[in-house]
Design a protein around this motif. Structure first.
Motif, PDB file in Angstrom:
ATOM      1  N   THR A 140       7.400   9.974  15.619  1.00 21.78           N
ATOM      2  CA  THR A 140       6.959  11.336  15.932  1.00 21.78           C
ATOM      3  C   THR A 140       5.902  11.862  14.963  1.00 21.78           C
ATOM      4  O   THR A 140       5.284  12.882  15.225  1.00 21.78           O
ATOM      5  N   ILE A 144       2.084  10.744  16.732  1.00 20.01           N
ATOM      6  CA  ILE A 144       1.756  11.008  18.135  1.00 20.01           C
ATOM      7  C   ILE A 144       0.232  11.059  18.326  1.00 20.01           C
ATOM      8  O   ILE A 144      -0.315  10.492  19.272  1.00 20.01           O
ATOM      9  N   ARG A 199       5.952  12.473  26.197  1.00 22.10           N
ATOM     10  CA  ARG A 199       6.227  11.701  24.976  1.00 22.10           C
ATOM     11  C   ARG A 199       5.742  10.274  25.172  1.00 22.10           C
ATOM     12  O   ARG A 199       5.541   9.825  26.311  1.00 22.10           O
TER      13      ARG A 199
END
Length: 480
Positions: free
Chosen positions: A117, A120, A203
């Motif tokens: 994360t 990204i 995502r």
RNA sequence: GGCGGCAUGGCCAAGUGGUAAGGCACGGGUUUGCAAAACCCUGAUCCCCAGUUCGACUCUGGGUGCCGCCUCCA
């Protein structure tokens, strides 16, 4: 001195190892998806590659060792909603559990533990590039990678797309050009965590994170990329496809994969629900014993997990620990710096590798040098841990006979991450315990052996302590 | 169906074209008041068949068995 030779999944052969940059190794190990505690299959992988890393450091390489955390995916989202906690909280809990386990197994910390994360932006940038090149495409709401666009697809796992299709278990998606096209970016459903992107809120797919983190932290081509053998296909295959289409360079020169831990002839896995967590085993087994058990078999072959095997390992490790004591002063070992941490900070041609230091240290003794050379040779031959371990036992025999060599035995064990001194358990001697020991000593001195044996038995059954008489009249206490 | 791995003494497990490391367990012995540890001794011709070779467990071919990947997975 023999050269380091290692088995490369890519070529299916043993190859002599040459790093891209002299004295440096870039090493990327695929880490865990942190939705649960780690099981002993994870333990094996991380122990194996920790030991390999230690050997590289020993040879004098400055190793950049990266191990990622996959901290967002479907399983994490699912588990966090089941548990009623936020995905961030779940991830945090499992990461600290991971580090507890790594410490218990004496696994050295990686240079960096990047999280998906946190990358990204980098992933989006790669996906954009692949879109522009016409390799990635929009398939319904997903963005997918077109495997047909990469000529080398299948080169790691030796699979041909035609063959894959023949026996496919893959769900047929009408949106995909090829059933084996994989997702680079997927849209978030209502209530799911998301990040903004040119393709909407969503995502990343699983594979893209490693491509992004490798490139950012180590460059377009690295020396070693590693993981469990189940990652060969599709994960590593897909990483290669993405990265190589993106950078036009090989992703990694050497691909290393470890074999599975099995239970009753079956692969241990979460989905089969036949796994033990590291913490399960550590409840009544010292970390050093579990580590020994998981590395005594060649790293590419499967290991069959069993409690008998664990017990055997316990005996074996104890034997080594006893031998160290026979061949050296244990107290002096406790203050020793681990050899694998003993890396020369100075760079340049003057650097002295731990290997050279160790050789110098034992150069006075041809016999000990011989043990050292044999040990080095075993590890240089595709990390033959089994052979290395057998040399440890040969050396322990030497320690008993010659009342020396304990230091070398300790240092070689340490190179496998086996901290033998760790086994020393601190037994708290209560007044009650002390009184019984004293009574037994008195009984012994009075040659009242029936009584002394009875007290030995009491120590054993009610205190769980074994008393071992020494030549000099003293005694040792051992936990049973 | 495609691709791959493995098969070594009771158990675990290395290994080499020239007659098999090591660990655990068992048995016998030395030592010990006893015990523990240690030490000594004892045990396999390497799944089956065929071939190559002076010689193969190690190479080639065939077979049998077990496992893995081809879906998330260390």
């Amino acid at each position: 001195m023999s050269k380091l030779v290692l088995y490369n999944t890519l070529s299916k052969k043993k190859e002599t190892f040459n790093s891209l940059v002299p004295n440096k190794v870039s090493f990327y190990l695929c880490g865990v998806t942190v939705y649960d505690n780690c099981h002993i299959g994870h333990a094996r992988a991380y122990i194996v590659f920790d030991t390999i890393r230690r050997h590289l450091m020993y040879l004098g390489y400055d190793v950049s060792f990266i191990q990622n955390f996959t901290d967002i995916d479907d399983k994490i989202i699912k588990r966090s909603s089941e548990k009623g906690v936020s995905w961030k909280a779940l991830v945090k809990t499992n990461i600290s559990s991971f580090f507890e386990d790594m410490d218990a197994l004496n696994i050295l910390r990686a240079s960096v533990y990047p999280k998906a994360t946190d990358h990204i932006r980098e992933m989006i940038s790669i996906i954009k590039d692949l879109m522009e090149k016409g390799i990635a495409y929009q398939a319904g709401d997903d963005v997918c990678f077109s495997v047909d666009a990469f000529e080398g697809y299948g080169k790691l796992s030796k699979k041909k797309l035609e063959d894959l299709v023949a026996g496919s278990r893959v769900e047929v998606s009408t949106e995909k050009k090829n059933p084996f096209d994989f997702v680079l970016w997927k849209p978030a459903k209502e209530g799911e965590p998301f990040w903004g992107s040119p393709w909407g809120k969503g995502r990343p797919g699983w594979h893209i994170e490693c491509s992004a983190m490798v490139k950012k932290l180590l460059g377009h081509t690295i020396d070693i990329h590693a993981g469990g053998e189940d990652l060969v296909f599709p994960h590593h295959e897909n990483e290669i496809a993405q990265s190589e289409c993106h950078t036009d360079h090989p992703l990694a020169n050497y691909w290393l994969h470890n074999g599975f831990v099995k239970i009753k002839d079956e692969k241990m896995s979460k989905s089969k629900n036949n796994f033990f967590t590291i913490k399960d085993i550590l409840k009544d087994t010292p970390g050093v014993v579990l580590r020994y058990f998981l590395m005594k078999v060649h790293y590419r072959l499967p290991i069959h997990f069993s409690s008998d095997g664990l017990e055997e390992s316990k005996q074996a490790v104890q034997k080594l620990a006893e031998a160290v004591k026979a061949g050296a002063n244990v107290d002096s070992l406790k203050t020793l710096m681990p050899i694998s941490n003993d890396i020369d900070e100075e760079l340049g041609s003057n650097r002295i590798s731990p290997q050279d230091r160790l050789k110098t240290k034992f150069s006075e003794s041809p016999e000990l040098t011989e043990f050292l050379n044999r040990f080095d040779g075993a590890l240089n031959n595709d990390f033959n841990f089994s052979e290395a371990v057998s040399i440890l036992f040969d050396l322990s025999r030497y320690c008993y006979k010659n009342k020396k060599g304990g230091l070398l035995l300790f240092l070689l064990s340490e190179r496998l991450g086996l901290n033998l001194v760790e086994l020393e358990s601190e037994i708290i001697v209560t007044e009650e315990l002390q009184a019984i020991i004293q009574s037994r000593n008195e009984a012994k001195q009075n040659r009242n052996f029936d009584e002394s044996d009875r007290l030995r038995d009491v120590l054993k059954t009610t205190f769980g302590v074994e008393i071992v008489d020494q030549k000099d009249g003293g005694y040792l206490l051992k936990e049973i």
